[in-house]
Design a protein around this motif. Sequence first.
Motif, PDB file in Angstrom:
ATOM      1  N   ALA A 120       0.828  -1.199   0.000  1.00  0.00           N
ATOM      2  CA  ALA A 120       0.000   0.000   0.000  1.00  0.00           C
ATOM      3  C   ALA A 120       0.864   1.252   0.000  1.00  0.00           C
ATOM      4  CB  ALA A 120      -0.922   0.005   1.217  1.00  0.00           C
ATOM      5  N   ASP A 121       0.509   2.186  -0.871  1.00  0.00           N
ATOM      6  CA  ASP A 121       1.169   3.487  -0.960  1.00  0.00           C
ATOM      7  C   ASP A 121       0.232   4.520  -0.338  1.00  0.00           C
ATOM      8  OD1 ASP A 121       2.025   5.626  -3.818  1.00  0.00           O
ATOM      9  OD2 ASP A 121       2.184   5.945  -1.657  1.00  0.00           O
ATOM     10  N   PRO A 122       0.595   5.097   0.796  1.00  0.00           N
ATOM     11  CA  PRO A 122      -0.321   6.016   1.490  1.00  0.00           C
ATOM     12  C   PRO A 122      -0.693   7.251   0.682  1.00  0.00           C
ATOM     13  CG  PRO A 122       1.497   5.378   2.909  1.00  0.00           C
ATOM     14  CD  PRO A 122       1.824   4.896   1.536  1.00  0.00           C
ATOM     15  N   LYS A 123       0.164   7.662  -0.263  1.00  0.00           N
ATOM     16  CA  LYS A 123      -0.136   8.863  -1.043  1.00  0.00           C
ATOM     17  C   LYS A 123      -1.344   8.620  -1.914  1.00  0.00           C
ATOM     18  CE  LYS A 123       3.996   8.893  -2.707  1.00  0.00           C
ATOM     19  NZ  LYS A 123       4.467   7.741  -1.903  1.00  0.00           N
ATOM     20  N   GLY A 124      -1.413   7.450  -2.543  1.00  0.00           N
ATOM     21  CA  GLY A 124      -2.643   6.986  -3.147  1.00  0.00           C
ATOM     22  C   GLY A 124      -3.090   7.572  -4.464  1.00  0.00           C
ATOM     23  N   VAL A 125      -2.570   8.721  -4.870  1.00  0.00           N
ATOM     24  CA  VAL A 125      -3.183   9.431  -5.986  1.00  0.00           C
ATOM     25  C   VAL A 125      -2.755   8.855  -7.334  1.00  0.00           C
ATOM     26  CG1 VAL A 125      -3.433  11.660  -7.132  1.00  0.00           C
ATOM     27  CG2 VAL A 125      -3.382  11.521  -4.633  1.00  0.00           C
ATOM     28  N   VAL A 126      -1.456   8.625  -7.505  1.00  0.00           N
ATOM     29  CA  VAL A 126      -0.966   8.104  -8.776  1.00  0.00           C
ATOM     30  C   VAL A 126      -0.489   6.676  -8.580  1.00  0.00           C
ATOM     31  CG1 VAL A 126      -0.347  10.365  -9.662  1.00  0.00           C
ATOM     32  CG2 VAL A 126       1.345   9.031  -8.387  1.00  0.00           C
ATOM     33  N   VAL A 127      -0.454   5.961  -9.669  1.00  0.00           N
ATOM     34  CA  VAL A 127       0.014   4.586  -9.607  1.00  0.00           C
ATOM     35  C   VAL A 127       1.522   4.573  -9.830  1.00  0.00           C
ATOM     36  CG1 VAL A 127      -0.394   4.173 -12.074  1.00  0.00           C
ATOM     37  CG2 VAL A 127      -0.431   2.251 -10.452  1.00  0.00           C
ATOM     38  N   THR A 128       2.217   3.745  -9.098  1.00  0.00           N
ATOM     39  CA  THR A 128       3.661   3.691  -9.222  1.00  0.00           C
ATOM     40  C   THR A 128       4.162   2.258  -9.153  1.00  0.00           C
ATOM     41  OG1 THR A 128       5.766   4.383  -8.257  1.00  0.00           O
ATOM     42  CG2 THR A 128       3.939   4.053  -6.737  1.00  0.00           C
ATOM     43  N   ALA A 129       5.225   2.006  -9.899  1.00  0.00           N
ATOM     44  CA  ALA A 129       5.866   0.695  -9.885  1.00  0.00           C
ATOM     45  C   ALA A 129       7.079   0.671  -8.957  1.00  0.00           C
ATOM     46  CB  ALA A 129       6.307   0.320 -11.295  1.00  0.00           C
ATOM     47  N   LYS A 130       7.355   1.795  -8.304  1.00  0.00           N
ATOM     48  CA  LYS A 130       8.550   1.906  -7.481  1.00  0.00           C
ATOM     49  C   LYS A 130       8.323   1.272  -6.115  1.00  0.00           C
ATOM     50  CE  LYS A 130      10.097   6.164  -9.714  1.00  0.00           C
ATOM     51  NZ  LYS A 130      10.436   7.582  -9.537  1.00  0.00           N
TER      52      LYS A 130
END
Length: 121
Positions: free
Chosen positions: A94-104
């Motif tokens: 889970a990425d807390p920023k949430g807005v954009v999708v990222t593969a990092k």
Amino acid sequence: QVQLVESGGGLVQAGGSLRLSCAASGRTYAMGWFRQAPGKEREFVAAISRYGGKDYADSVKDRFTISRDNAKNTVSLQMNSLKPDDTAVYYCAADPKGVVVTAKLAEYAYWGQGTQVTVSS
């Protein structure tokens, strides 16, 4: 503390299908699936933003589909046409920023415990 609970791994023959699910506690995040095979680094598989934007690794495009249910705070990975090379431990993140999708990988702050997927030839 965010908890991610994965389910759905198992053993399948090449050409078969599996569906992984991940339930997240707390608010809605961008969610990703990563995998790690023995002796290899953890690699990106697929991700979906809070608003439904998606990204896939080239190796799984057209075979895997990521989806989410924001009401239930769950994300799923439908895996079709599985190959022996897909064998790995699959991790929900889970990425807390949430807005954009990222593969990092570094952008994901929370990780599940992993679920084993084994594809036999």
